[in-house]
Design a protein around this motif. Structure first.
Motif, short mmCIF file in Angstrom:
data_model
loop_
_atom_site.label_atom_id
_atom_site.label_comp_id
_atom_site.label_asym_id
_atom_site.label_seq_id
_atom_site.Cartn_x
_atom_site.Cartn_y
_atom_site.Cartn_z
N CYS A 25 1.00 -1.53 -0.47
CA CYS A 25 -0.08 0.28 0.00
C CYS A 25 0.74 1.46 -0.40
CB CYS A 25 -1.06 -0.12 1.39
SG CYS A 25 -0.07 -0.24 2.89
N GLY A 26 2.37 1.02 0.52
CA GLY A 26 2.55 2.80 0.08
C GLY A 26 4.25 2.69 -0.54
N TRP A 232 13.14 19.52 1.68
CA TRP A 232 11.63 18.41 2.76
C TRP A 232 10.65 18.30 0.89
CZ3 TRP A 232 10.55 17.91 7.72
CH2 TRP A 232 11.22 18.95 8.58
N ILE A 233 11.55 18.00 -0.32
CA ILE A 233 10.93 17.37 -1.28
C ILE A 233 11.47 16.03 -0.99
CG2 ILE A 233 10.42 17.17 -3.80
CD1 ILE A 233 9.59 19.90 -2.56
N PRO A 234 9.95 14.95 -1.11
CA PRO A 234 10.18 13.19 -1.18
C PRO A 234 11.09 13.10 -2.26
CG PRO A 234 8.21 13.95 -0.33
CD PRO A 234 8.25 15.13 -1.07
N TYR A 301 1.31 11.15 2.57
CA TYR A 301 1.33 10.26 2.57
C TYR A 301 2.56 9.80 2.43
CZ TYR A 301 -3.67 10.51 2.03
OH TYR A 301 -4.93 10.59 1.63
N THR A 302 3.68 10.06 1.49
CA THR A 302 4.69 9.30 0.48
C THR A 302 5.53 9.61 2.61
OG1 THR A 302 4.21 10.90 -0.89
CG2 THR A 302 6.92 9.77 0.22
N SER A 324 -0.78 13.62 12.86
CA SER A 324 -0.57 15.16 11.87
C SER A 324 -1.43 15.97 12.09
CB SER A 324 0.19 15.29 10.58
OG SER A 324 -0.84 14.45 9.51
N THR A 325 -1.52 17.08 11.92
CA THR A 325 -2.51 18.05 11.77
C THR A 325 -3.65 17.85 10.82
OG1 THR A 325 -1.26 19.71 10.96
CG2 THR A 325 -1.48 19.86 13.11
N GLU A 326 -2.78 17.31 9.55
CA GLU A 326 -3.75 16.80 8.68
C GLU A 326 -2.84 15.83 7.56
OE1 GLU A 326 -4.88 20.32 5.78
OE2 GLU A 326 -3.22 21.29 6.55
N THR A 327 -3.35 15.15 6.65
CA THR A 327 -2.69 15.06 5.61
C THR A 327 -2.60 15.38 4.41
OG1 THR A 327 -3.35 12.35 6.59
CG2 THR A 327 -3.03 12.77 4.17
#
Length: 340
Positions: A25-26, A232-234, A301-302, A324-327
């Protein structure tokens, strides 16, 4: 999922009963396709094994055990086959969307931008203006990453903005404003605190040498700012910054060089063995087995799956609960830019 007849089919994905979904799934789409193909081949081998056992049972006087095994394997085979067929339907639907939007080209450019600034501006602008390639969101996302990760000239920024304007005019999506997004991106690049010094230097009457010095300093700070954004960019091939910080904390070593490398100068430890007011590490040097990670401001999600995979691959495996505060995904991030 859409059907050729115009109807839709629902597919339930539950990691508690679906081992393939739990494991994949990931992962990135290409890896999931490879895993699905491997699972298909495994089921083909399993089917042949079941047939062989059934034939052995028919020609043997003591074939009851073989027949029982064949029946048991057949039930497992039918169950796994049903699940992998569902996954193939999901993959086919995703592949259709990926092809329609030319996602591989966008993904490749975004990955290159996160690692270096070797892509020429004209290549990006050409991609932004390509017809029948990507949605408006795809193009704005690429535009945003390009602007935040590289030193874009005012001329290239204006050309890219003009190119994007045509895509906005042709799109039926009226929820995004190009002007608002561009204004927000410009402010994001000026958010670093050292720019306050620039304001102090250039305020009032200044001579040419001071202005030249300030301009050179600003250019240097822009370069440093883009480096910070890139961290910070995945990236699909490496751990995210959040994962690297968590990994360093879980190892609980005296040497803080791994944390310093990520820009973390100090960590506050809440431990009954540590005296109040002190920031020294907790008593003992054992690695952390369980961690609760909470990201203020939102996580992707990443980042979630990257932390999860990192912890599972450690020896012994660790447990990380992440919140987290939001996804955040690409769509709601653009809408946040639009609201600023």
């Amino acid at each position: 999922l859409p059907n050729p007849s115009g109807t839709s089919t629902s597919v339930t994905l539950d990691g508690r009963v679906d081992k393939f979904w739990e494991a994949q799934c990931g992962d990135l789409f290409p890896k999931v396709v490879e895993a699905a193909e491997a699972e298909r081949k495994r089921l083909i081998d399993m089917e042949q094994e079941i047939k062989r056992k059934a034939q052995d049972a028919q020609g043997s006087s003591v074939g009851t055990s073989s027949l029982h095994d064949a029946v048991s394997n057949l039930e497992k085979y039918e169950e796994d086959k049903k699940k992998i067929n569902s996954h193939y339907k999901v993959l086919e639907a995703i592949m259709e969307k990926v092809g329609d939007r030319n996602i591989p080209s966008f993904f490749e450019m975004e990955q290159q931008l996160s690692m270096s600034d070797s892509i020429q501006s004209k290549t990006i602008i050409k991609m932004l203006g390509a017809e029948q390639t990507g949605t408006v969101e795809d193009k704005v996302r690429l535009f945003s990453i390009w602007y935040l990760c590289t030193n874009v000239t005012d001329g290239d920024f204006a050309n890219a903005k003009y190119t994007l304007k045509n895509s906005f005019e042709e799109s039926s999506d009226t929820s995004l404003s190009l002007e608002k997004i561009c204004d927000t991106l410009v402010r994001m690049k000026l958010v670093l605190k050292p720019y306050e010094k620039l304001g102090q230097v250039t305020s009032g009457r200044q001579d040419d040498s001071q202005l030249a010095s300030a301009a050179a300093w600003a250019t240097s700070m822009l370069k440093e700012g883009t480096k910070l954004v890139k961290k910070w960019i995945p990236n699909s091939d490496v751990d995210t910054k959040i994962t690297r910080i968590c990994g360093a904390v879980m190892k609980n070593r005296e040497d803080d060089s791994a944390l310093l490398k990520e820009g973390v100068k100090e960590i506050c430890y809440f431990d009954p063995m540590v005296k109040p007011g002190k920031t020294t590490k907790p008593y003992g040097s054992d690695e952390v087995d369980e961690m609760v990670l909470f990201v203020i401001g939102g996580a992707t999600y990443t980042e979630y799956h990257n932390v999860r995979q990192y912890a599972s691959k450690l020896s012994p495996p660790k447990r990380v609960v992440m919140g987290s505060t939001e996804t955040i995904n690409g769509s709601n991030f653009l809408r946040q830019l639009n609201m600023c």
